[in-house]
Every structure is written in structure tokens, then in C-alpha cells.
Design a protein around this motif. Sequence first.
Motif, PDB file in Angstrom:
ATOM      1  N   GLY A  19       0.800  -1.210   0.000  1.00 37.66           N
ATOM      2  CA  GLY A  19       0.000   0.000   0.000  1.00 37.66           C
ATOM      3  C   GLY A  19       0.837   1.265   0.000  1.00 37.66           C
ATOM      4  O   GLY A  19       0.455   2.283  -0.579  1.00 37.66           O
ATOM      5  N   GLN A  20       2.003   1.197   0.619  1.00 37.45           N
ATOM      6  CA  GLN A  20       2.871   2.373   0.699  1.00 37.45           C
ATOM      7  C   GLN A  20       3.853   2.467  -0.462  1.00 37.45           C
ATOM      8  O   GLN A  20       4.194   3.569  -0.901  1.00 37.45           O
ATOM      9  CB  GLN A  20       3.640   2.356   2.020  1.00 37.45           C
ATOM     10  N   TYR A  21       4.332   1.303  -0.979  1.00 41.07           N
ATOM     11  CA  TYR A  21       5.450   1.331  -1.928  1.00 41.07           C
ATOM     12  C   TYR A  21       5.193   0.588  -3.232  1.00 41.07           C
ATOM     13  O   TYR A  21       6.049   0.620  -4.122  1.00 41.07           O
ATOM     14  CB  TYR A  21       6.705   0.725  -1.268  1.00 41.07           C
ATOM     15  N   GLY A  22       4.073  -0.084  -3.370  1.00 39.34           N
ATOM     16  CA  GLY A  22       3.805  -0.819  -4.595  1.00 39.34           C
ATOM     17  C   GLY A  22       4.372  -2.233  -4.552  1.00 39.34           C
ATOM     18  O   GLY A  22       5.009  -2.647  -3.584  1.00 39.34           O
ATOM     19  N   PHE A  23       4.151  -2.986  -5.643  1.00 43.92           N
ATOM     20  CA  PHE A  23       4.532  -4.399  -5.683  1.00 43.92           C
ATOM     21  C   PHE A  23       6.004  -4.613  -6.026  1.00 43.92           C
ATOM     22  O   PHE A  23       6.652  -5.513  -5.489  1.00 43.92           O
ATOM     23  CB  PHE A  23       3.674  -5.141  -6.715  1.00 43.92           C
ATOM     24  N   VAL A  24       6.526  -3.834  -6.961  1.00 42.17           N
ATOM     25  CA  VAL A  24       7.879  -4.079  -7.448  1.00 42.17           C
ATOM     26  C   VAL A  24       8.891  -3.747  -6.355  1.00 42.17           C
ATOM     27  O   VAL A  24       8.835  -2.678  -5.745  1.00 42.17           O
ATOM     28  CB  VAL A  24       8.162  -3.245  -8.712  1.00 42.17           C
ATOM     29  N   GLY A  25       9.812  -4.661  -6.110  1.00 45.72           N
ATOM     30  CA  GLY A  25      10.796  -4.491  -5.049  1.00 45.72           C
ATOM     31  C   GLY A  25      10.344  -5.067  -3.727  1.00 45.72           C
ATOM     32  O   GLY A  25      11.157  -5.249  -2.822  1.00 45.72           O
ATOM     33  N   VAL A  26       9.052  -5.344  -3.600  1.00 49.48           N
ATOM     34  CA  VAL A  26       8.494  -5.975  -2.403  1.00 49.48           C
ATOM     35  C   VAL A  26       8.112  -7.426  -2.698  1.00 49.48           C
ATOM     36  O   VAL A  26       8.374  -8.330  -1.902  1.00 49.48           O
ATOM     37  CB  VAL A  26       7.271  -5.187  -1.890  1.00 49.48           C
ATOM     38  N   GLY A  27       7.511  -7.654  -3.885  1.00 53.14           N
ATOM     39  CA  GLY A  27       6.996  -8.974  -4.220  1.00 53.14           C
ATOM     40  C   GLY A  27       8.044 -10.064  -4.239  1.00 53.14           C
ATOM     41  O   GLY A  27       7.793 -11.189  -3.793  1.00 53.14           O
ATOM     42  N   TRP A  28       9.238  -9.761  -4.756  1.00 50.10           N
ATOM     43  CA  TRP A  28      10.256 -10.813  -4.842  1.00 50.10           C
ATOM     44  C   TRP A  28      10.734 -11.233  -3.459  1.00 50.10           C
ATOM     45  O   TRP A  28      11.108 -12.397  -3.251  1.00 50.10           O
ATOM     46  CB  TRP A  28      11.437 -10.365  -5.698  1.00 50.10           C
ATOM     47  N   VAL A  29      10.721 -10.318  -2.488  1.00 49.42           N
ATOM     48  CA  VAL A  29      11.063 -10.674  -1.105  1.00 49.42           C
ATOM     49  C   VAL A  29      10.048 -11.680  -0.571  1.00 49.42           C
ATOM     50  O   VAL A  29      10.401 -12.651   0.112  1.00 49.42           O
ATOM     51  CB  VAL A  29      11.106  -9.412  -0.216  1.00 49.42           C
ATOM     52  N   ILE A  30       8.783 -11.472  -0.917  1.00 52.66           N
ATOM     53  CA  ILE A  30       7.721 -12.387  -0.494  1.00 52.66           C
ATOM     54  C   ILE A  30       7.945 -13.775  -1.082  1.00 52.66           C
ATOM     55  O   ILE A  30       7.880 -14.790  -0.377  1.00 52.66           O
ATOM     56  CB  ILE A  30       6.350 -11.825  -0.920  1.00 52.66           C
ATOM     57  N   LEU A  31       8.222 -13.844  -2.386  1.00 50.42           N
ATOM     58  CA  LEU A  31       8.390 -15.142  -3.051  1.00 50.42           C
ATOM     59  C   LEU A  31       9.595 -15.904  -2.505  1.00 50.42           C
ATOM     60  O   LEU A  31       9.494 -17.100  -2.185  1.00 50.42           O
ATOM     61  CB  LEU A  31       8.541 -14.943  -4.558  1.00 50.42           C
ATOM     62  N   ILE A  32      10.739 -15.235  -2.398  1.00 53.54           N
ATOM     63  CA  ILE A  32      11.938 -15.912  -1.897  1.00 53.54           C
ATOM     64  C   ILE A  32      11.726 -16.391  -0.469  1.00 53.54           C
ATOM     65  O   ILE A  32      12.114 -17.508  -0.105  1.00 53.54           O
ATOM     66  CB  ILE A  32      13.160 -14.977  -1.993  1.00 53.54           C
ATOM     67  N   SER A  33      11.099 -15.559   0.342  1.00 50.77           N
ATOM     68  CA  SER A  33      10.842 -15.946   1.728  1.00 50.77           C
ATOM     69  C   SER A  33       9.964 -17.190   1.783  1.00 50.77           C
ATOM     70  O   SER A  33      10.244 -18.131   2.539  1.00 50.77           O
ATOM     71  CB  SER A  33      10.169 -14.797   2.480  1.00 50.77           C
ATOM     72  N   ALA A  34       8.902 -17.245   0.979  1.00 51.83           N
ATOM     73  CA  ALA A  34       7.992 -18.393   1.000  1.00 51.83           C
ATOM     74  C   ALA A  34       8.689 -19.665   0.522  1.00 51.83           C
ATOM     75  O   ALA A  34       8.495 -20.742   1.094  1.00 51.83           O
ATOM     76  CB  ALA A  34       6.765 -18.100   0.138  1.00 51.83           C
ATOM     77  N   LEU A  35       9.512 -19.551  -0.529  1.00 53.03           N
ATOM     78  CA  LEU A  35      10.241 -20.721  -1.032  1.00 53.03           C
ATOM     79  C   LEU A  35      11.211 -21.252   0.016  1.00 53.03           C
ATOM     80  O   LEU A  35      11.239 -22.458   0.305  1.00 53.03           O
ATOM     81  CB  LEU A  35      11.003 -20.355  -2.310  1.00 53.03           C
ATOM     82  N   LEU A  36      12.015 -20.356   0.592  1.00 56.64           N
ATOM     83  CA  LEU A  36      13.005 -20.786   1.575  1.00 56.64           C
ATOM     84  C   LEU A  36      12.335 -21.391   2.804  1.00 56.64           C
ATOM     85  O   LEU A  36      12.808 -22.396   3.358  1.00 56.64           O
ATOM     86  CB  LEU A  36      13.887 -19.605   1.980  1.00 56.64           C
ATOM     87  N   GLN A  37      11.242 -20.793   3.229  1.00 56.69           N
ATOM     88  CA  GLN A  37      10.578 -21.298   4.430  1.00 56.69           C
ATOM     89  C   GLN A  37       9.948 -22.664   4.196  1.00 56.69           C
ATOM     90  O   GLN A  37       9.940 -23.512   5.096  1.00 56.69           O
ATOM     91  CB  GLN A  37       9.524 -20.300   4.900  1.00 56.69           C
TER      92      GLN A  37
END
Length: 501
Positions: free
Chosen positions: A72-90
Motif C-alpha cells: 500500500g505504501q510502496y507498490g509491488f515491485v521491489g516488495v513482491g520478490w522478497v515475499i516469493l523468496i521468503s515463502a520458497l526458503l521457508q
Amino acid sequence: MADVVGSARETVPLGVSRPDLEVADLPTPEEAFRVRRLGPKELVKFAIGPSLIALGISIGSGEWLLGPQAVGQYGFVGVGWVILISALLQTFYNVECSRYVMATGEAPVVAWGRVPPGWFLWVPLSVFLVIFAFIAGGWAASAGQGVYALVHGETAGEGAEEPRLYAIALLVLVVLITAVARKISRALELTNWGLVTFILVTLLVVDLVLVPWDIWWDGIRGFVTPASPPEGISTSQLGGLAGFTALASGLNWYVMGHYRDKGYGMGHRTGYLSGLRGERTEVLPSGVTFPDDAKNQALWRRWYRLLLTDMWGVFFAGAMLGMLLPTILMSRAVEIAGEGPTKANVPTFVAEVLKGEYGSFVFYIALAVGVCILFSTQLGIFEAMVRVTTDAANGVSPRLRRLIDSDPRKFYYPFMILLLIAISIIIHQALPVGLVEWSANMSNLGALIFPFMLMYLNSKLPRPARPRPWHYVILVLNFLFFGFFFLNFIVDFFGDPLVTF
């Protein structure tokens, strides 16, 4: 609980400071789940479960608070990949934690006691880290704000007392759910079946109706677009998002003990925590493993395939969907409002904006989804803090086992009441999202410690259960990824961060 071994009790050592593991054959999945044949119907009805408890926790503060706040504050780009990598690693990390549980029937908090120098360091420290990270109660406090809005038709003012009382009532509800259960893990599974189904189906319908396709595409594209973090996002905010995407990064092990209670692998031989309505059951203080022969190798492969199905097919897929649907709805709300949420209003921001645009009906739907999301998280986390402490105490203290007559419930429920009182006091001390952000960054601390302990333990399992070399690489990546965010958070807390965005 099935017989552990026959009359001649063979044992094998594993690690230090803990009893040797007794040896018995792996049960078949049909034996463990009490079915004649494990087909697709039986898989859903009996085998899937621990991943649902983890998913109920997963679709929570990261997905409803931290993820939507960041987008909501910064948009998807630059945030989304952190989400994906975190979910894969976890998810990889979850599988490795569960590998040990299946091969020995020991809950991870007890297993850490086998790592040098021994249980006297690692077991108390592990319990402390879990409670320290999650006792803040930010999920209950945030859910309490949603309940207030459902009751009054408007959000509460900052510092209002009534939302905190609702939060405490939700904690009491967790106590009641476990108390009326015959088997606590099963009660959590069934509750999360209902909650997770309602959350995902409702969000999907609302998003299909209200969110334009260009926002859907931005959200999906953001997951797979490597980019620098958005300018201005704080170290704590990004670290919290990484920590609470999916589950809880380095502390995910605190949920994997449910595979023991579900009866996966050797968990079928070691017992489970029963509720007050259930039969008195003993949880073995030490684990049981299996011999390395052709029969058990084949059985291990069957159990491992079930684990992968449970984790990747339910947990990972559900966690990604659970992050996408709330964040694109938040993006739509920001588009409508012309501004993003703050820490103070993020639990009810979407509902308030949608109320102004679409009316009260959508307002109440959004609030109900938010309350269910945050309650499912608090349900799993609150119970897990009690479960981890109970397993630890039961596993390492013969004196306690004598005192409670080998009935873990006599420790479990008094400690749960004590913890409820403590959380009720703490949620009066800070904003809910601030409590959650702190917890998320504290969970990243576990990534500096537990991946290496897991490598030690899993390398000593029976040969069929040992990880392949690339599994160790994934655990090191967990250490590097989540450890970076924790160190940056700590340095930022006391001064200037190592990296700014």
C-alpha cells in the motif's frame, strides 16, 4: 499410541545429553491413519493437517498487515520478490524440520537438546526465543480492532480499551477450543479448515469483483520481478515482511511438531497432546527411530512423499495465494483512497475505504475476513507457545513427569492460563502492528541458529531419511537471507542500519 518396540529394545545414539533413540519399524500410512487404503479422499480427510495449522498461522500478520502495508505504501515491485523468496526458503526449511520429526517422533524443541553442548543450553533458549518473539500478541490486538468495528460499524480511536478486551476474549476462545478437544492438533486442523476456506474463497470472490485486472497483473508480476527494495522502505518493515511471509522464518520449527501429533512416520510411536475431553495419553520424553532395511526404506519414501504433498501442495500454494489476494485488495483500496495505510489504521484500512466506495456490506465482509485471518494466526501461535513449552518440560524433566503423572495436560492448561494473563497485559503497551513487526524481526533471529542445528541432527538420521547435499545449501540460504534482515534490524534499532533503501 502403538507399541514402541518388541521385548528386545534396540537403541541407537543420536547427538549428546539425551537418551538414545529406541528402534522400531516405521508404521504404514494406513496403520497410522487407520484406513484400509490411502487414496485421494483419505489423503484429504486424514493425512493433510499439519500444513493447514501452519497455513492458518501463515495467512495472518504478514498477509493481512505487513504485506498489504508495504504494498500500500510502496507498490509491488521491489516488495513482491522478497515475499516469493521468503515463502520458497521457508517451505524448504519446513520440510527439513519435519524430516527429523517423521524420522524420530521427537518435537523439534526436544531435538535441539541433542546438539552440543546439550539440552541445558538449547532447550531453554529455544523456548525463550519462541515466547520472546510471539508473546507480544499483536495478532489478537489487531483482531480486536476488527471485532470492535464489526460491533460498532466504525473503527476505534487510538488507545481505545474495548478492542483490547475483544482481543483478550479471542485468547479465551483459543483456550476453549483446545479444552473441548479430544486431540488438540485435530481440533486446530478442523478449525483451520473452516477459517482458511472462508478466508481464501471470500477474498477470491471480492478480488474478482472489485480489483481491476491490471492490479492483478501488477501483483503477480511483482512476485517474479527482481528489483531493489522501494526507496524509503524501512529496514524493520522489509525485515518484518520477510520474516512473516509464509510463517516465521527461522522459528518455523515451532509448528512442525504437529507432524508428531498427526502420527506422521515415527510420530505414530511417540504420542500426542490430548485435550480435556480426550483420553489420557503419554507423550514419550525421547524419540524412536527405524532400522535401515529395505522395508523401512520403502516406507520412508511413502511418508516423505506425503510430507512434500502436504507442504508444497497446501502450505506453499496457500501461503502465496494468501499473500496475493489481500495485497491486491489493499492496492485497490489505496487507488481509491489516494493514500496508503499507516501502522495505526492498517488492520481496518481496507474495510474503511471499501465502505466509502461500495457501502456497508463490503465493509463488514472485509472486517470479517480480517478478523478470521488474524484470529487463525493467534490461534496457532498462542497454542504453539504452550505446546513448545510443554514438550520441552516433559522431555527434559523426569521430576515434572512424576509430578504430573506423565499427563502433559496437567502442565499444558495451567501454563496456557498464565500465558493468557501475560499477553493480556502486553497488548496494552503498543500499537498492534508495531507488536507484529517486532515479532517478525525476532523470528528472523532463529535463522542465525536453527538451520545449522538442523543440519547436525538430520545428518545423523537413518540413511534413507538423510538429506541430499543440496538440502544443506538451502538451509545455508535461509541463514543468509533471514539472518541479513535480522542483523540489519538490530543495527538499525541501536543506530544506523547496515543497508538503507
